[in-house]
Design a protein around this motif. Structure first.
Motif, PDB file in Angstrom:
ATOM      1  N   SER A  94       0.822  -1.201   0.000  1.00  0.00           N
ATOM      2  CA  SER A  94       0.000   0.000   0.000  1.00  0.00           C
ATOM      3  C   SER A  94       0.856   1.251   0.000  1.00  0.00           C
ATOM      4  O   SER A  94       2.049   1.202   0.305  1.00  0.00           O
ATOM      5  N   PRO A  95       0.241   2.368  -0.338  1.00  0.00           N
ATOM      6  CA  PRO A  95       0.974   3.627  -0.271  1.00  0.00           C
ATOM      7  C   PRO A  95       1.485   3.871   1.148  1.00  0.00           C
ATOM      8  O   PRO A  95       0.849   3.470   2.122  1.00  0.00           O
ATOM      9  N   ILE A  96       2.589   4.536   1.232  1.00  0.00           N
ATOM     10  CA  ILE A  96       3.164   4.841   2.541  1.00  0.00           C
ATOM     11  C   ILE A  96       2.318   5.919   3.210  1.00  0.00           C
ATOM     12  O   ILE A  96       1.917   6.898   2.583  1.00  0.00           O
ATOM     13  N   ILE A  97       2.041   5.708   4.479  1.00  0.00           N
ATOM     14  CA  ILE A  97       1.293   6.680   5.267  1.00  0.00           C
ATOM     15  C   ILE A  97       2.266   7.267   6.277  1.00  0.00           C
ATOM     16  O   ILE A  97       2.871   6.535   7.055  1.00  0.00           O
ATOM     17  N   LYS A  98       2.419   8.567   6.233  1.00  0.00           N
ATOM     18  CA  LYS A  98       3.328   9.207   7.179  1.00  0.00           C
ATOM     19  C   LYS A  98       2.817  10.599   7.499  1.00  0.00           C
ATOM     20  O   LYS A  98       1.928  11.119   6.836  1.00  0.00           O
ATOM     21  N   ASN A 123       1.810   1.919  10.395  1.00  0.00           N
ATOM     22  CA  ASN A 123       1.151   3.146   9.955  1.00  0.00           C
ATOM     23  C   ASN A 123      -0.188   2.857   9.281  1.00  0.00           C
ATOM     24  O   ASN A 123      -1.144   3.614   9.442  1.00  0.00           O
ATOM     25  N   ARG A 124      -0.277   1.760   8.533  1.00  0.00           N
ATOM     26  CA  ARG A 124      -1.563   1.395   7.932  1.00  0.00           C
ATOM     27  C   ARG A 124      -2.588   1.077   9.011  1.00  0.00           C
ATOM     28  O   ARG A 124      -3.759   1.419   8.886  1.00  0.00           O
ATOM     29  N   MET A 125      -2.158   0.437  10.086  1.00  0.00           N
ATOM     30  CA  MET A 125      -3.085   0.123  11.176  1.00  0.00           C
ATOM     31  C   MET A 125      -3.560   1.401  11.868  1.00  0.00           C
ATOM     32  O   MET A 125      -4.717   1.492  12.270  1.00  0.00           O
ATOM     33  N   ILE A 126      -2.692   2.401  11.970  1.00  0.00           N
ATOM     34  CA  ILE A 126      -3.123   3.705  12.492  1.00  0.00           C
ATOM     35  C   ILE A 126      -4.206   4.266  11.584  1.00  0.00           C
ATOM     36  O   ILE A 126      -5.229   4.776  12.043  1.00  0.00           O
ATOM     37  N   TYR A 127      -4.005   4.141  10.280  1.00  0.00           N
ATOM     38  CA  TYR A 127      -4.997   4.627   9.314  1.00  0.00           C
ATOM     39  C   TYR A 127      -6.346   3.935   9.524  1.00  0.00           C
ATOM     40  O   TYR A 127      -7.373   4.586   9.669  1.00  0.00           O
ATOM     41  N   PHE A 128      -6.334   2.606   9.562  1.00  0.00           N
ATOM     42  CA  PHE A 128      -7.595   1.866   9.659  1.00  0.00           C
ATOM     43  C   PHE A 128      -8.265   2.000  11.025  1.00  0.00           C
ATOM     44  O   PHE A 128      -9.470   2.165  11.119  1.00  0.00           O
ATOM     45  N   LYS A 129      -7.478   1.913  12.089  1.00  0.00           N
ATOM     46  CA  LYS A 129      -8.043   1.919  13.444  1.00  0.00           C
ATOM     47  C   LYS A 129      -8.347   3.322  13.955  1.00  0.00           C
ATOM     48  O   LYS A 129      -9.444   3.587  14.439  1.00  0.00           O
ATOM     49  N   PHE A 140      12.113  -2.540   6.779  1.00  0.00           N
ATOM     50  CA  PHE A 140      11.333  -1.339   7.086  1.00  0.00           C
ATOM     51  C   PHE A 140       9.853  -1.486   6.763  1.00  0.00           C
ATOM     52  O   PHE A 140       9.059  -0.633   7.120  1.00  0.00           O
ATOM     53  N   PHE A 141       9.442  -2.573   6.097  1.00  0.00           N
ATOM     54  CA  PHE A 141       8.033  -2.752   5.767  1.00  0.00           C
ATOM     55  C   PHE A 141       7.171  -2.910   7.017  1.00  0.00           C
ATOM     56  O   PHE A 141       5.982  -2.648   6.991  1.00  0.00           O
ATOM     57  N   ARG A 142       7.757  -3.349   8.132  1.00  0.00           N
ATOM     58  CA  ARG A 142       6.989  -3.479   9.377  1.00  0.00           C
ATOM     59  C   ARG A 142       6.426  -2.138   9.814  1.00  0.00           C
ATOM     60  O   ARG A 142       5.306  -2.059  10.296  1.00  0.00           O
ATOM     61  N   ASN A 143       7.193  -1.080   9.629  1.00  0.00           N
ATOM     62  CA  ASN A 143       6.701   0.248   9.991  1.00  0.00           C
ATOM     63  C   ASN A 143       5.557   0.696   9.081  1.00  0.00           C
ATOM     64  O   ASN A 143       4.652   1.387   9.523  1.00  0.00           O
ATOM     65  N   HIS A 144       5.603   0.303   7.824  1.00  0.00           N
ATOM     66  CA  HIS A 144       4.505   0.614   6.914  1.00  0.00           C
ATOM     67  C   HIS A 144       3.219  -0.010   7.437  1.00  0.00           C
ATOM     68  O   HIS A 144       2.163   0.613   7.424  1.00  0.00           O
ATOM     69  N   TYR A 145       3.316  -1.245   7.909  1.00  0.00           N
ATOM     70  CA  TYR A 145       2.150  -1.942   8.441  1.00  0.00           C
ATOM     71  C   TYR A 145       1.610  -1.210   9.667  1.00  0.00           C
ATOM     72  O   TYR A 145       0.399  -0.998   9.793  1.00  0.00           O
ATOM     73  N   GLY A 184      -3.170   8.805  -0.316  1.00  0.00           N
ATOM     74  CA  GLY A 184      -2.924   7.585  -1.097  1.00  0.00           C
ATOM     75  C   GLY A 184      -3.794   6.424  -0.648  1.00  0.00           C
ATOM     76  O   GLY A 184      -4.382   5.717  -1.457  1.00  0.00           O
ATOM     77  N   MET A 185      -3.908   6.224   0.675  1.00  0.00           N
ATOM     78  CA  MET A 185      -4.746   5.136   1.184  1.00  0.00           C
ATOM     79  C   MET A 185      -6.225   5.411   0.948  1.00  0.00           C
ATOM     80  O   MET A 185      -6.989   4.499   0.671  1.00  0.00           O
ATOM     81  N   ASP A 186      -6.643   6.667   1.057  1.00  0.00           N
ATOM     82  CA  ASP A 186      -8.035   7.005   0.769  1.00  0.00           C
ATOM     83  C   ASP A 186      -8.373   6.623  -0.672  1.00  0.00           C
ATOM     84  O   ASP A 186      -9.427   6.053  -0.949  1.00  0.00           O
ATOM     85  N   GLN A 187      -7.456   6.930  -1.577  1.00  0.00           N
ATOM     86  CA  GLN A 187      -7.655   6.617  -2.992  1.00  0.00           C
ATOM     87  C   GLN A 187      -7.743   5.105  -3.201  1.00  0.00           C
ATOM     88  O   GLN A 187      -8.614   4.613  -3.899  1.00  0.00           O
ATOM     89  N   VAL A 188      -6.850   4.364  -2.560  1.00  0.00           N
ATOM     90  CA  VAL A 188      -6.823   2.910  -2.709  1.00  0.00           C
ATOM     91  C   VAL A 188      -8.095   2.278  -2.143  1.00  0.00           C
ATOM     92  O   VAL A 188      -8.756   1.469  -2.793  1.00  0.00           O
ATOM     93  N   CYS A 189      -8.447   2.641  -0.931  1.00  0.00           N
ATOM     94  CA  CYS A 189      -9.632   2.048  -0.289  1.00  0.00           C
ATOM     95  C   CYS A 189     -10.919   2.432  -1.004  1.00  0.00           C
ATOM     96  O   CYS A 189     -11.905   1.697  -0.959  1.00  0.00           O
ATOM     97  N   GLY A 190     -10.882   3.556  -1.685  1.00  0.00           N
ATOM     98  CA  GLY A 190     -12.050   3.990  -2.446  1.00  0.00           C
ATOM     99  C   GLY A 190     -12.457   3.024  -3.542  1.00  0.00           C
ATOM    100  O   GLY A 190     -13.581   3.059  -4.039  1.00  0.00           O
ATOM    101  N   ARG A 191     -11.547   2.120  -3.937  1.00  0.00           N
ATOM    102  CA  ARG A 191     -11.875   1.138  -4.983  1.00  0.00           C
ATOM    103  C   ARG A 191     -13.089   0.286  -4.597  1.00  0.00           C
ATOM    104  O   ARG A 191     -13.834  -0.134  -5.461  1.00  0.00           O
ATOM    105  N   CYS A 192     -13.262   0.018  -3.307  1.00  0.00           N
ATOM    106  CA  CYS A 192     -14.385  -0.859  -2.919  1.00  0.00           C
ATOM    107  C   CYS A 192     -15.391  -0.157  -1.999  1.00  0.00           C
ATOM    108  O   CYS A 192     -16.265  -0.788  -1.446  1.00  0.00           O
TER     109      CYS A 192
END
Length: 142
Positions: free
Chosen positions: A77-81, A127-133, A120-125, A92-100
């Motif tokens: 997924s796009p990087i969230i920072k 940040n994605r959880m911050i986005y979703f939760k 470093f992909f663990r940090n991406h995960y 970026g995540m708003d755009q991606v999640c908008g698909r469904c």
């Protein structure tokens, strides 16, 4: 699910997934490379009746307008920072999640995020959880 979109970062990921699912070729569509607007429209037209669409993230997050998708699988997924104002940049995540999330569904759409456990992909995960939760306040099953 009505239709599933799998978003990948690399062409090799698409090739690997397609290879593993080759017995289901008749329901799989691939969207990964466009050289012109005409080429893009032709590729999108081939996806019309496909139940599973595998796409490169860069094309899938903006060009792929599939209205009846209610399941999304995100491999990279796009990087969230945070930006310079200490605000989360979620565009970026708003755009991606908008698909469904384009319409109301009887069954809530599902978004699956693959957690890369490499360097470093663990940090991406995280940040994605911050986005979703925290930002979206969506139910998460880990």
């Amino acid at each position: 699910y009505k239709r599933i979109i799998v978003l990948c970062k690399y062409r090799k990921q698409i090739d690997n997934i397609y290879g593993e699912l080759s017995e289901y070729k008749n329901i799989i569509g691939i969207f990964y490379s466009v050289s012109s607007k005409k080429d893009k429209l032709e590729q999108i037209a081939t996806l019309k009746d496909k139940k599973l669409i595998i796409s490169i993230m860069a094309l899938g997050k903006e060009s792929l307008n599939i209205g009846d998708c209610n399941c999304l699988v995100i491999l990279n997924s796009p990087i969230i920072k945070k930006d310079k104002n200490d605000e989360w940049n979620t565009q970026g995540m708003d755009q991606v999640c908008g698909r469904c999330l384009r319409k109301k569904w009887e069954m809530s759409p599902h978004i699956y995020v693959i957690n890369d456990m490499f360097s470093f992909f663990r940090n991406h995960y995280k940040n994605r959880m911050i986005y979703f939760k925290d930002i979206k306040n969506w139910d998460i099953v880990e």
